[in-house]
Design a protein around this motif. Structure first.
Motif, PDB file in Angstrom:
ATOM      1  N   TRP A   1       0.826  -1.202   0.000  1.00  0.00           N
ATOM      2  CA  TRP A   1       0.000   0.000   0.000  1.00  0.00           C
ATOM      3  C   TRP A   1       0.865   1.258   0.000  1.00  0.00           C
ATOM      4  CZ3 TRP A   1      -4.089  -1.379   4.348  1.00  0.00           C
ATOM      5  CH2 TRP A   1      -4.893  -2.445   3.882  1.00  0.00           C
TER       6      TRP A   1
ATOM      7  N   GLU B   1     -11.219   2.833   2.482  1.00  0.00           N
ATOM      8  CA  GLU B   1     -11.454   1.548   1.805  1.00  0.00           C
ATOM      9  C   GLU B   1     -10.373   1.260   0.789  1.00  0.00           C
ATOM     10  OE1 GLU B   1     -15.143   0.801  -0.146  1.00  0.00           O
ATOM     11  OE2 GLU B   1     -16.331   0.882   1.686  1.00  0.00           O
TER      12      GLU B   1
ATOM     13  N   GLN C   1     -12.728  -3.043   0.852  1.00  0.00           N
ATOM     14  CA  GLN C   1     -12.651  -3.452   2.266  1.00  0.00           C
ATOM     15  C   GLN C   1     -12.330  -2.234   3.144  1.00  0.00           C
ATOM     16  OE1 GLN C   1      -9.330  -6.023   3.263  1.00  0.00           O
ATOM     17  NE2 GLN C   1     -10.448  -7.007   4.907  1.00  0.00           N
ATOM     18  N   ARG C   2     -13.019  -2.108   4.271  1.00  0.00           N
ATOM     19  CA  ARG C   2     -12.733  -1.041   5.235  1.00  0.00           C
ATOM     20  C   ARG C   2     -11.337  -1.256   5.805  1.00  0.00           C
ATOM     21  NH1 ARG C   2     -11.745   3.172   7.807  1.00  0.00           N
ATOM     22  NH2 ARG C   2     -13.011   3.978   9.522  1.00  0.00           N
ATOM     23  N   VAL C   3     -10.515  -0.220   5.777  1.00  0.00           N
ATOM     24  CA  VAL C   3      -9.154  -0.351   6.303  1.00  0.00           C
ATOM     25  C   VAL C   3      -8.926   0.632   7.451  1.00  0.00           C
ATOM     26  CG1 VAL C   3      -8.229  -1.165   4.095  1.00  0.00           C
ATOM     27  CG2 VAL C   3      -8.132   1.282   4.636  1.00  0.00           C
ATOM     28  N   TYR C   4      -7.943   0.286   8.276  1.00  0.00           N
ATOM     29  CA  TYR C   4      -7.611   1.093   9.452  1.00  0.00           C
ATOM     30  C   TYR C   4      -6.110   1.382   9.472  1.00  0.00           C
ATOM     31  CZ  TYR C   4     -12.276  -0.176  11.022  1.00  0.00           C
ATOM     32  OH  TYR C   4     -13.632  -0.343  11.104  1.00  0.00           O
TER      33      TYR C   4
ATOM     34  N   ASN D   1      -6.625  -5.896   6.636  1.00  0.00           N
ATOM     35  CA  ASN D   1      -7.256  -4.560   6.605  1.00  0.00           C
ATOM     36  C   ASN D   1      -6.563  -3.540   7.505  1.00  0.00           C
ATOM     37  OD1 ASN D   1      -8.093  -5.735   9.021  1.00  0.00           O
ATOM     38  ND2 ASN D   1     -10.074  -4.697   9.014  1.00  0.00           N
TER      39      ASN D   1
END
Length: 548
Positions: free
Chosen positions: A169, A209, A213-216, A316
């Motif tokens: 990422w 996202e 997918q919801r990411v943190y 995530n």
């Protein structure tokens, strides 16, 4: 010798030794064990992959090769300490040897119930000490050496608490551009806590996202549980910069905020010259609560250490500031969302970022070093037989294979072996870290802590009150400092530590101590300086050139 050769050929490869050298070590073990053949020896360690390998494979090998039967029990870490305390307090021989964290080095050298290995190896245990043990090859020997200069424990496994992040990422051009546009600097490995916070905010609140997918931007845990204590005793205050300079631990004030004068603990509270409730410690606790609340998944605050550990592998989480390299093997399993189709990790590990109170020359994080420990209450013959097995588990004949199994390296020669050069790309930075000069800045709890079992349990109870909002971070750390000092006071009055026992300072005003050089440090006007990052690939290149 035929049995030993079978084990060497079938199990103990690769090794830093030639087969001939391995067989010489095995021959020494066979001869040294002769007086103890037929004995049954009991040892214990906590339950991690490395110790499971010892219990299931190395104990069997040693038993077959030497004729000494080894029962290697695996129990929880807290239970290991409980058994150790029982033996120390009763004098009854519960186990013949313990693999016990070097966090207890301050306890062991003060109570005088642990055998100093430096004396043992040249004295009563000389005839059962492996000539090729090579103590200088152990990366963690400074962790198990007391202020008297003696080695009290022998490292058996070690792992560090580092920064973990999604390299894939961080490499994405669209995310790099978006981050720079918002924050004005490059997305990369955070050097300081300001950058860590910015990155956490970026992924949690701006990106939100990835691939649907919801990411943190952060992962942690916060349940009121003994494991919450490790989250802090494992050097969180030192990462913020609460203690003094000094490797392996700050002097005179360490990473728990305990001050020593010579080798005598003199206090935790700022009013006694300690730093457990100083501005840097309060900042450290405040940031932990703030990030958990704002940037971690909602369920994180109700998790324990063991529940939170596997979460980043689910795919995530963008980064984690407090991540143990003991999770490396699980994170590198093929088929998980954080490993690509070729079996390479999508993540990397890197040095932990530091808080604004941190200065060059301070420790930067925690390293666990489970270490062989012999007690004086164990009868000498049993102690000798147990010492043979302890050395067998760390001998060069077997240590490289054990390191490949558990990924908890103890020998410099093992981590530099060509087999780890080949495996390094699959391990996300573990090999590079342990080969780097930076590794010395990650150290276990030091010698300022005079009774680890008594003091460590105070942490989770006080921290939990701040996590739940029952107390402010300042009130929680005040409570911890006061309780620690009460334990130190009891130890001082009881006189149970004739060597380097506590001698508490008289209380003075906070201002007096905050105006002195070093820790405790006065509150900074700006606790969020400009965020700083470094490119991961540049970091690795600097390590390879030998720079910290």
């Amino acid at each position: 010798m035929a049995t030993a050769e079978k084990w060497v050929d079938q199990e103990f490869q690769p090794s830093t030794l030639s087969k001939e050298e391995q067989m010489k070590e095995m021959e020494w073990f066979i001869k040294a064990a002769e007086p103890f053949r037929g004995m049954e020896i009991n040892v214990v360690s906590e339950t991690i992959t490395t110790h499971a390998y010892e219990s299931e494979t190395l104990a069997k090998a040693f038993t077959e090769i030497t004729g000494i039967t080894i029962n290697h029990d695996l129990i929880q870490e807290g239970d290991v300490i409980e058994k150790l305390q029982t033996q120390m307090q009763s004098g009854r021989n519960v186990y013949d040897a313990y693999v016990n964290d070097s966090d207890l080095i301050g306890t062991h050298f003060r109570y005088g119930q642990v055998v100093p290995l430096s004396d043992w190896m040249t004295g009563a245990g000389k005839d059962v000490t492996l000539p090729t043990l090579d103590v200088d090859d152990f990366m963690g020997k400074s962790f198990t050496t007391a202020p008297d200069g003696k080695l009290y424990q022998l490292p058996d496994q070690q792992f560090a608490n580092l920064y973990w992040f999604r390299y894939d990422w961080f490499q994405r051009e669209d995310l790099q551009n978006q981050f720079k546009e918002i924050y004005g600097y490059d997305l990369g490995v955070p050097v300081n806590w300001s950058a860590y916070q910015d990155i956490a905010e970026f992924f949690s609140e701006h990106v939100k996202e990835i691939d649907g997918q919801r990411v943190y931007g952060h992962m942690d845990y916060g349940k009121k549980d003994p494991s919450l204590g490790w989250r802090f005793t494992d050097a969180w205050l030192s990462m913020a910069g609460a203690g003094d300079k000094g490797i392996p631990n700050g002097l005179p004030v360490d990473e728990w905020g305990i001050r020593v004068n010579d080798c005598h603990p003199v206090g935790s509270n700022v009013t006694r010259g300690g730093a457990t409730n100083g501005p840097a410690a309060v900042y450290a606790l405040s940031k932990y609560i703030d990030w958990l609340d704002k940037y971690a998944p909602p369920e994180a605050s109700g998790m324990t250490f063991s529940e939170a550990g596997p979460v980043p592998a689910q795919g995530n989480i963008a980064q984690q500031i407090f991540w143990y390299t003991a999770f490396t093997a699980d994170m590198a399993k093929e088929g998980t969302p954080v490993v690509d189709e070729d079996g390479n990790p999508k993540w990397r590990m890197a040095p932990s970022p530091h808080g604004p109170y941190w200065e060059e020359g301070m420790k930067l994080g925690y390293q666990d070093a489970g270490s062989w420990t012999l007690l004086k209450s164990t009868p000498e013959e049993r102690r000798k037989a147990a010492w043979l097995y302890a050395q067998f588990t760390v001998a060069k004949t077997v240590s490289l294979k054990k390191t490949h199994v558990g990924l908890t390296p103890i020998r410099d020669s093992d981590i530099r072996h060509e087999s780890f050069t080949e495996r390094a790309p699959k391990l996300g930075g573990l090999v590079e870290f342990y080969r780097s000069p930076a590794r010395v800045q990650w150290t276990p709890t030091g010698t300022n802590v005079p009774d680890y079992p008594k003091l460590a349990q105070l942490w989770w109870q006080n921290v939990a009150e701040a996590v739940t909002g029952e107390k402010t971070p300042q009130e929680a750390m005040d409570g911890l400092a006061e309780q620690q000092d009460r334990v130190l006071m009891r130890l001082e009055r009881a006189g149970v530590q004739p060597t380097c026992g506590p001698k508490l300072n008289e209380e003075m005003s906070r201002e007096h101590w905050l105006n002195q050089p070093g820790a405790p440090k006065p509150k900074l006007d700006n606790e969020k300086p400009q965020g700083m990052t470094v490119k991961y690939d540049d970091l690795i290149a600097s390590w390879e050139e030998g720079q910290e």
